[in-house]
Design a protein around this motif. Structure first.
Motif, mmCIF file in Angstrom:
data_model
loop_
_atom_site.group_PDB
_atom_site.id
_atom_site.type_symbol
_atom_site.label_atom_id
_atom_site.label_comp_id
_atom_site.label_asym_id
_atom_site.label_seq_id
_atom_site.Cartn_x
_atom_site.Cartn_y
_atom_site.Cartn_z
ATOM 1 N N GLY A 268 10.246 -2.251 -6.742
ATOM 2 C CA GLY A 268 9.049 -1.459 -6.475
ATOM 3 C C GLY A 268 8.314 -1.843 -5.206
ATOM 4 O O GLY A 268 8.513 -2.931 -4.653
ATOM 5 N N ALA A 269 7.481 -0.935 -4.746
ATOM 6 C CA ALA A 269 6.593 -1.172 -3.602
ATOM 7 C C ALA A 269 5.209 -1.557 -4.126
ATOM 8 O O ALA A 269 4.960 -1.538 -5.329
ATOM 9 C CB ALA A 269 6.522 0.089 -2.751
ATOM 10 N N TRP A 270 4.308 -1.869 -3.207
ATOM 11 C CA TRP A 270 3.013 -2.403 -3.623
ATOM 12 C C TRP A 270 1.924 -1.340 -3.764
ATOM 13 O O TRP A 270 0.816 -1.636 -4.174
ATOM 14 C CB TRP A 270 2.538 -3.474 -2.640
ATOM 15 C CG TRP A 270 2.826 -3.150 -1.188
ATOM 16 C CD1 TRP A 270 3.861 -3.645 -0.449
ATOM 17 C CD2 TRP A 270 2.103 -2.267 -0.314
ATOM 18 N NE1 TRP A 270 3.818 -3.126 0.827
ATOM 19 C CE2 TRP A 270 2.754 -2.277 0.938
ATOM 20 C CE3 TRP A 270 0.961 -1.476 -0.476
ATOM 21 C CZ2 TRP A 270 2.316 -1.521 2.023
ATOM 22 C CZ3 TRP A 270 0.526 -0.719 0.602
ATOM 23 C CH2 TRP A 270 1.193 -0.741 1.835
ATOM 24 N N ASN A 271 2.192 -0.104 -3.383
ATOM 25 C CA ASN A 271 1.097 0.877 -3.365
ATOM 26 C C ASN A 271 0.754 1.455 -4.735
ATOM 27 O O ASN A 271 -0.387 1.833 -4.976
ATOM 28 C CB ASN A 271 1.388 1.984 -2.342
ATOM 29 C CG ASN A 271 2.697 2.692 -2.587
ATOM 30 O OD1 ASN A 271 3.548 2.221 -3.341
ATOM 31 N ND2 ASN A 271 2.868 3.821 -1.943
ATOM 32 N N PRO B 257 8.799 -6.282 -8.939
ATOM 33 C CA PRO B 257 7.701 -5.669 -8.187
ATOM 34 C C PRO B 257 7.651 -6.235 -6.770
ATOM 35 O O PRO B 257 8.352 -7.185 -6.446
ATOM 36 C CB PRO B 257 6.456 -6.078 -8.974
ATOM 37 C CG PRO B 257 6.832 -7.333 -9.678
ATOM 38 C CD PRO B 257 8.328 -7.307 -9.889
ATOM 39 N N PRO C 110 6.323 -8.487 -3.853
ATOM 40 C CA PRO C 110 5.710 -9.823 -3.933
ATOM 41 C C PRO C 110 4.193 -9.783 -3.723
ATOM 42 O O PRO C 110 3.492 -10.734 -4.064
ATOM 43 C CB PRO C 110 6.396 -10.598 -2.806
ATOM 44 C CG PRO C 110 7.078 -9.594 -1.949
ATOM 45 C CD PRO C 110 7.342 -8.397 -2.798
ATOM 46 N N ALA D 117 13.000 -10.423 -0.762
ATOM 47 C CA ALA D 117 14.317 -9.866 -0.429
ATOM 48 C C ALA D 117 15.467 -10.625 -1.109
ATOM 49 O O ALA D 117 16.408 -10.015 -1.611
ATOM 50 C CB ALA D 117 14.507 -9.878 1.087
ATOM 51 N N CYS E 166 20.729 -6.655 -6.696
ATOM 52 C CA CYS E 166 21.626 -5.579 -6.240
ATOM 53 C C CYS E 166 23.097 -5.982 -6.314
ATOM 54 O O CYS E 166 23.964 -5.136 -6.461
ATOM 55 C CB CYS E 166 21.295 -5.165 -4.808
ATOM 56 S SG CYS E 166 19.690 -4.375 -4.644
ATOM 57 N N GLY F 74 10.506 2.010 -1.470
ATOM 58 C CA GLY F 74 10.066 1.157 -0.368
ATOM 59 C C GLY F 74 10.434 1.774 0.966
ATOM 60 O O GLY F 74 10.540 3.001 1.096
ATOM 61 N N THR G 144 14.917 -1.169 4.228
ATOM 62 C CA THR G 144 15.317 -1.873 3.005
ATOM 63 C C THR G 144 16.159 -0.958 2.121
ATOM 64 O O THR G 144 17.139 -1.401 1.517
ATOM 65 C CB THR G 144 14.082 -2.381 2.230
ATOM 66 O OG1 THR G 144 13.231 -3.061 3.138
ATOM 67 C CG2 THR G 144 14.466 -3.320 1.120
ATOM 68 N N LYS H 109 19.685 -1.134 3.076
ATOM 69 C CA LYS H 109 20.334 -2.376 2.625
ATOM 70 C C LYS H 109 20.679 -2.283 1.139
ATOM 71 O O LYS H 109 21.753 -2.714 0.715
ATOM 72 C CB LYS H 109 19.403 -3.574 2.844
ATOM 73 C CG LYS H 109 19.302 -3.986 4.293
ATOM 74 C CD LYS H 109 18.472 -5.261 4.399
ATOM 75 C CE LYS H 109 17.893 -5.389 5.798
ATOM 76 N NZ LYS H 109 16.662 -6.174 5.851
ATOM 77 N N MET I 40 24.385 -2.702 -0.401
ATOM 78 C CA MET I 40 24.739 -3.717 -1.406
ATOM 79 C C MET I 40 25.267 -3.046 -2.670
ATOM 80 O O MET I 40 26.239 -3.515 -3.264
ATOM 81 C CB MET I 40 23.499 -4.561 -1.748
ATOM 82 C CG MET I 40 23.055 -5.462 -0.615
ATOM 83 S SD MET I 40 21.741 -6.584 -1.137
ATOM 84 C CE MET I 40 20.295 -5.551 -1.052
ATOM 85 N N GLU J 84 13.638 6.082 -3.085
ATOM 86 C CA GLU J 84 12.366 6.752 -2.781
ATOM 87 C C GLU J 84 11.794 6.050 -1.561
ATOM 88 O O GLU J 84 11.207 4.974 -1.670
ATOM 89 C CB GLU J 84 11.377 6.597 -3.948
ATOM 90 C CG GLU J 84 11.760 7.331 -5.202
ATOM 91 C CD GLU J 84 11.685 8.838 -5.057
ATOM 92 O OE1 GLU J 84 11.181 9.330 -4.020
ATOM 93 O OE2 GLU J 84 12.146 9.528 -5.973
ATOM 94 N N LEU J 85 11.984 6.642 -0.399
ATOM 95 C CA LEU J 85 11.635 5.927 0.837
ATOM 96 C C LEU J 85 10.391 6.541 1.480
ATOM 97 O O LEU J 85 9.681 7.316 0.861
ATOM 98 C CB LEU J 85 12.841 5.918 1.770
ATOM 99 C CG LEU J 85 14.148 5.449 1.097
ATOM 100 C CD1 LEU J 85 15.304 5.487 2.067
ATOM 101 C CD2 LEU J 85 14.009 4.060 0.498
ATOM 102 N N LYS K 264 -1.489 -3.873 11.544
ATOM 103 C CA LYS K 264 -0.461 -2.929 11.951
ATOM 104 C C LYS K 264 -1.072 -1.518 12.099
ATOM 105 O O LYS K 264 -0.841 -0.825 13.097
ATOM 106 C CB LYS K 264 0.638 -2.923 10.885
ATOM 107 C CG LYS K 264 1.878 -2.167 11.266
ATOM 108 C CD LYS K 264 2.965 -2.350 10.186
ATOM 109 C CE LYS K 264 3.642 -1.019 9.914
ATOM 110 N NZ LYS K 264 4.389 -0.971 8.676
ATOM 111 N N PHE L 247 1.252 4.343 7.243
ATOM 112 C CA PHE L 247 0.906 3.745 5.954
ATOM 113 C C PHE L 247 -0.493 3.138 5.994
ATOM 114 O O PHE L 247 -0.718 1.976 5.662
ATOM 115 C CB PHE L 247 1.958 2.717 5.532
ATOM 116 C CG PHE L 247 2.499 2.987 4.155
ATOM 117 C CD1 PHE L 247 3.149 4.173 3.851
ATOM 118 C CD2 PHE L 247 2.341 2.059 3.130
ATOM 119 C CE1 PHE L 247 3.641 4.427 2.575
ATOM 120 C CE2 PHE L 247 2.829 2.299 1.854
ATOM 121 C CZ PHE L 247 3.486 3.480 1.570
#
Ligand SMILES: NC(=O)C1=CN([C@@H]2O[C@H](COP(=O)(O)OP(=O)(O)OC[C@H]3O[C@@H](n4cnc5c(N)ncnc54)[C@H](O)[C@@H]3O)[C@@H](O)[C@H]2O)C=CC1
Ligand SMILES: C[N+](C)(C)CCCC(=O)O
Length: 505
Positions: free
Chosen positions: A165-168, A192, A194, A224, A231, A243, A247, A250, A254, A265-266, A349, A404
């Motif tokens: 998962g992503a953090w949002n 989840p 980090p 990762a 994976c 994410g 990633t 990758k 894998m 879901e990118l 960023k 983002f």
């Protein structure tokens, strides 16, 4: 014990919570991390204070979690769909009952406002409820063959699925992945982000309380390296990932090594097209909903706002007025409408994107600056004022790349043909939107946009009944809706002979 951190929530306020419980969960309980030496601090975005330590899982821990998930899968997949449905409905009920406490903890870890977090938690239990309803409907087909022979198909689980998962949307993403997985008879091991390790363990405890077999939904923490271990693990049948594009690639590579199924879901850079015949007030509201939820950290946001030239001045005036009025501050207060970004690097960023946009010729109509709330406890938080950029052109970085963060780029257009072509001129394809009163135009534009979702006269509503997912480099596979059952199950064909074997030899 099971609810300890949630029990502290009713009286909790921003800047007061510390989480010390172990954040891994497998074999039916929280598991202490083995390599405390690798602990990393997790921050409360609204204050910049340390909320807890995240300790990444190593190979042995990942293996234990997967083995426990496999054992649970063997039991769970043999149960009738209706039996699984009952357990899942109970989990949904418990989440609903504790929605305020879970939402509060989500705010403390993520920085989004309590108003939004409550919606996220509601979507999570609705998703589990929806797939519980579907668990009892899973069925195959019966096919007649010559001479009384026949075949039938069985819709079977895949086995152990991994969710990354992503953090949002930490809790919601875990529900979007686990609900269809569990409904189909799979087990899931979830990692989840980090940066948001805290609430997913609550989901694991709730599934346990609802009486899933021990191990059915496990949580391993890490970055990762831990994701890589998941994976590559031979007992994993599928990986569902949310994410970034790099990633995601990758994860796909894998997974390809083990011929594992993948859902990706990118990110996105979605277009929102506003025609001059729109209902302007709604279009303005739509543009805000398309850009500023969760401080702009939403993959499907409509960050390229194309406005037909004739109405651009009125649109900008209204959108800027409303953006300036957004109440920033303590995300746990009911009146706050924008909280803190996830981290200091993410804030830097996003601010960097705004400076670059200025250098490239965009005009900042409002916001785009660090924001320091008057409340002293929020001084170290990662806040910025929501930003509207005018004078943007298609070749600017702010228009091409996913920021983002709370930054809306506005561009004029003249004709439908032109704007559709410009809207599609991107490698992403997650979502899109169109505001117009012309119904033929609305559906024609929806047909011609290269994106997994098109919102007509609204933006960013995602009921669990409708599929969500990307075109192009925004990924493939879907979450939510009936179709997702197909991404978490496989068909077995059983061919039955009723006569003698017709042998050629
Ligand atoms: N489609 C969506 O819903 C979302 C997309 N994003 C995109 O991701 C970007 C940054 O967010 P991050 O969390 O930093 O994304 P990320 O892609 O770096 O991380 C997402 C998840 O993958 C894990 N991960 C990282 N490297 C991995 C590897 N080699 N193998 C397996 N798992 C790995 C991370 O620990 C995290 O749980 C955003 O700017 C946005 O573009 C972020 C959140 C949601
Ligand atoms: C809930 N919604 C539609 C606003 C966003 C969900 C997708 C994501 O994870 O960014």
């Amino acid at each position: 014990m099971a609810q300890s951190i949630l029990d502290a929530m009713p009286g909790a306020s921003t800047g007061t919570v510390v989480v010390t419980d172990p954040l891994n969960f497998w074999a039916g309980k929280r598991v202490k991390p083995r390599q405390e030496i690798n602990a990393e601090p997790v921050f409360e975005p609204a204050t910049g204070r340390v909320l807890c330590q995240m300790v990444p899982c190593g190979a042995e821990e990942v293996d234990e979690a997967i083995q426990s998930a496999y054992t649970a899968y063997l039991k769970w997949s043999k149960m009738a769909g209706m039996e699984r449905a009952r357990v899942m409905l109970e989990a949904a009920r418990i989440i609903r009952e504790r929605r305020e406490k879970i939402a509060k903890l989500e705010v403390i870890n993520n920085g989004k406002t309590i108003t939004e977090a409550l919606v996220d938690i509601d979507i999570a239990w609705q998703c589990i409820e929806y797939y519980a309803g579907m668990a009892g409907t899973l069925a195959g087909q019966h096919v007649q063959l010559p001479g009384g022979a026949f075949a039938y198909t069985r819709r079977e689980a895949l086995g152990v699925c991994v969710g990354i998962g992503a953090w949002n949307y930490p809790f919601q993403i875990a529900a979007w992945k686990s609900a269809p997985a569990l409904a189909c008879g799979n087990a899931m091991v979830f990692k989840p982000s980090p940066m948001t390790p805290v609430t997913v363990v609550i989901l694991a405890e709730i599934y346990k309380e609802a009486r899933v077999p021990d191990g059915l939904f496990c949580v391993v923490q890490g970055r990762a390296e831990t994701g890589t271990l998941l994976c590559h693990h031979p007992k994993v049948a599928k990986v569902s990932f949310t994410g970034s594009v790099p990633t995601g690639k990758k994860v796909m590579e894998m997974s390809a090594k083990g011929v594992k199924q993948v859902t990706l879901e990118l990110g996105g850079k979605s277009p929102l097209i506003i025609f001059k015949d729109c209902e302007l007030e709604n279009a303005v509201k739509g543009a805000l909903m398309a850009n500023f939820l969760t401080q702009g950290q939403v993959c499907c946001n409509g960050t390229r706002v194309f406005v037909q030239r004739e109405i651009l001045p009125q649109f900008l005036e209204k959108v800027v007025k409303r953006t300036k009025a957004i109440v920033l501050g303590d995300p746990l207060l009911d009146g706050t409408r924008m909280g803190a970004l996830i981290s200091k690097p993410q804030l830097d960023k996003v601010l960097g994107f705004v400076s670059q946009a200025k250098q490239q010729g965009a005009r900042v109509l409002c916001g785009g600056e660090p924001f320091v709330p008057s409340d002293p406890k929020l001084k170290g938080g990662y806040f910025m004022s929501p930003c509207v950029l005018d004078n943007c052109t298609d070749d600017m970085t702010c228009v091409k790349e996913e920021i983002f963060g709370p930054v809306m780029s506005v561009m004029p257009f003249d004709t439908e043909e032109e704007v559709v072509q410009r809207a599609n001129n991107t490698t992403f394809g997650l979502a899109s939107g169109v505001f117009t009163r012309d119904i033929s135009r609305a559906h024609r534009v929806a047909e011609n946009l290269e994106a997994g979702t098109c919102f007509i006269n609204n933006y960013n509503i995602s009921p669990v009944e409708v599929p969500f997912g990307g075109y192009k480099m925004s990924g493939f596979g879907r979450e939510n809706g009936q179709v997702t059952i197909e991404y978490y199950s496989q068909l077995k064909t059983v061919v039955v002979e009723m006569g003698d074997v017709d042998c050629l030899f």
